[in-house]
Write an enzyme that holds these catalytic residues in place. Structure first.
Site, mmCIF file in Angstrom:
data_model
loop_
_atom_site.group_PDB
_atom_site.id
_atom_site.type_symbol
_atom_site.label_atom_id
_atom_site.label_comp_id
_atom_site.label_asym_id
_atom_site.label_seq_id
_atom_site.Cartn_x
_atom_site.Cartn_y
_atom_site.Cartn_z
ATOM 1 C CG ASP A 115 29.468 162.351 21.918
ATOM 2 O OD1 ASP A 115 29.840 161.092 21.489
ATOM 3 O OD2 ASP A 115 30.331 163.216 22.295
ATOM 4 C CE1 TYR A 127 38.244 157.082 23.795
ATOM 5 C CE2 TYR A 127 39.249 158.125 21.719
ATOM 6 C CZ TYR A 127 38.725 158.139 23.091
ATOM 7 O OH TYR A 127 38.513 159.296 23.647
HETATM 8 C C1 LIG Z 1 34.825 159.396 25.368
HETATM 9 C C2 LIG Z 1 34.041 160.664 25.043
HETATM 10 C C3 LIG Z 1 34.592 161.608 24.181
HETATM 11 C C4 LIG Z 1 36.041 161.620 23.772
HETATM 12 O O1 LIG Z 1 36.502 162.608 23.035
HETATM 13 P P1 LIG Z 1 38.123 162.905 22.558
HETATM 14 O O2 LIG Z 1 37.918 163.869 21.919
HETATM 15 O O3 LIG Z 1 38.247 161.089 21.780
HETATM 16 O O4 LIG Z 1 38.930 162.564 23.735
HETATM 17 C C5 LIG Z 1 33.799 162.824 23.951
HETATM 18 N N1 LIG Z 1 32.299 162.799 24.309
HETATM 19 C C6 LIG Z 1 31.967 161.787 24.919
HETATM 20 C C7 LIG Z 1 30.480 161.700 25.376
HETATM 21 C C8 LIG Z 1 32.712 160.595 25.436
HETATM 22 O O5 LIG Z 1 32.249 159.637 26.030
#
Ligand SMILES: *Cc1c(COP(=O)(O)O)cnc(C)c1O
Length: 416
Positions: free
Chosen positions: A203, A228
């Site tokens: 990720d 974002y």
């Molecule tokens: C910000 C973030 C998310 C956000 O997930 P959304 O599906 O966009 O809400 C997921 N995983 C990590 C590690 C993040 O930092």
């Protein structure tokens, strides 16, 4: 000792300084939360007007072709690819990070299940301190499949080598931890997973646009991330998923919507996955939001990840140095690693009244954020943060702490 004048001098020599002018930041604000919601590129307003008034308002349905709406997830994926070491036609910008992670995990589990030597593997290894949605999505998938998949949660990166074994199907890690700012060595960690026959899913939510990433050299199998945050795509802008060419033929994901079909407009009753990265898509995209992602990516293409990294380390080093010097009398604890190789682009300090102190900072125009437990998080975005911003933010922090000018009974907002 560093002074404010030193910071002004560094700003005068900063090769990225002029890029700040491409962002619309409110006067009187020092924005240290670009790791959570990136600032608005000025161009996003013009682009939004164009998409809404011209493409939607005037051209209507013709815009799916004429304005390239249908191609947009793939075109933006190709624009993003060089920032993360991906090749052409390996990335799509689509859906949310959570949803893309679901697709990636499901596909990776299936790849293992299809491999006779790996079919019995039932464990997904991740970190307890991972961003919760990542853990939740893995739990949801494992529970839904009902085939005995379980999560194994490690409590620190040092536990990782001992946690991966012959039962491990997937190692799922966030490259830069959202809270501590710890950065994994991608190549070494991917190699560790592969040595044990596991696949690795990364990720990049706090990495894309923040630190140099080379997914191919880093040995990643699949990756997802956010637009974002450091990519300044706008609130809730669609996320991305990376599937390298070598895995695309085997990549099968359960959200088999028509955008992932080989011939979406044939309207056939049976699903047949598209060749290539399009099979990672699901359904119709939020075009207004998706279109704005290009504005943030365009700013990135005016510099390099190396230049961004050099300035990011200068800013985070400066912040750590100044906080430790100028706020030395206060109980602040550095959470973020000092070693450059282990640091992302934000810095976290604990304080017993972290929430109240952060609220006081925000009231004085220094916008960072708070994360449980007791962690104040400060994001440094080299595209629009100056060395002088760092100085001024630390001075405001020092003043708040010296005068205890914060309310420890402050009521907590739902979103902080
Ligand atoms: C910000 C973030 C998310 C956000 O997930 P959304 O599906 O966009 O809400 C997921 N995983 C990590 C590690 C993040 O930092």
């Amino acid at each position: 000792m560093t002074t404010r004048n030193h910071c002004l001098e560094r700003d005068a020599q900063d090769p990225l300084a002029s890029l700040r002018d491409q962002f619309d930041l409110p006067a009187g604000v020092i924005y240290l939360d670009g790791n959570s919601l990136g600032a608005r590129p000025k161009a996003a307003l013009t682009r939004a007007q164009q998409v809404i008034a011209q493409e939607w308002g005037h051209d209507l349905i013709r815009s799916w072709n004429a304005a390239g709406w249908f191609e947009l997830p793939r075109r933006l994926g190709n624009l993003l690819a060089p920032l993360i070491g991906a090749a052409e036609d390996e990335v799509v910008v689509t859906d949310t990070t959570s949803v893309n992670l679901f697709k990636a995990l499901a596909a990776a589990l299936q790849m293992q299940a299809d491999e006779p030597a790996s079919a019995g593997r039932r464990v997904i290894v991740t970190e307890r301190s991972n961003f919760p949605t990542d853990i939740y999505m893995a739990q949801g998938l494992a529970g839904w499949l009902d085939r005995g998949y379980t999560l194994r949660l490690i409590d620190s990166p040092e536990e990782l080598p001992g946690a991966i074994d012959a039962d491990t199907a997937i190692v799922m890690l966030t490259h830069v931890n959202y809270r501590s700012g710890y950065q994994y060595d991608m190549a070494a960690t991917s190699a560790l997973a592969h040595d044990h026959g596991a696949l690795i899913v990364w990720d990049l939510a706090h990495s894309a646009g923040a630190v140099p990433v080379d997914l191919h050299a880093g040995g990643a199998d699949l990756a997802v991330g956010c637009t974002y945050k450091y990519l300044n795509g706008g609130p809730g802008a669609p996320a991305f998923i990376w599937v390298p060419k070598r895995h695309q033929p085997q990549f099968r994901q359960p959200l088999s919507g028509w955008w992932g079909h080989a011939a979406p407009f044939a309207m056939a009753p049976d699903f047949r996955p598209a060749d290539g990265i399009a099979r990672a898509l699901c359904g119709t995209q939020p075009i207004v939001s998706l279109a704005l992602v290009e504005c943030g990516l365009n700013v990135h293409h005016q510099t390099s990840m190396q230049a961004i990294r050099a300035k990011s380390l200068a800013l985070t080093d400066l912040f750590i140095e100044l906080v430790e010097q100028r706020c030395a009398a206060h109980p602040l604890g550095l959470v973020t690693p000092r070693a450059h190789a282990q640091r992302g682009s934000h810095v976290s300090f604990t304080h017993p009244h972290g929430y109240a102190v952060m609220q006081a900072l925000i009231a004085r125009g220094v916008i960072g954020d708070y994360r449980e437990p007791a962690i104040m998080r400060f994001g440094f975005t080299p595209l629009y943060t100056s060395h002088t911003d760092v100085w001024d933010a630390v001075e405001i922090l020092r003043d708040i702490l010296d005068r205890q000018d914060y309310n420890i009974d402050a009521k907590r907002d739902a979103v902080t």
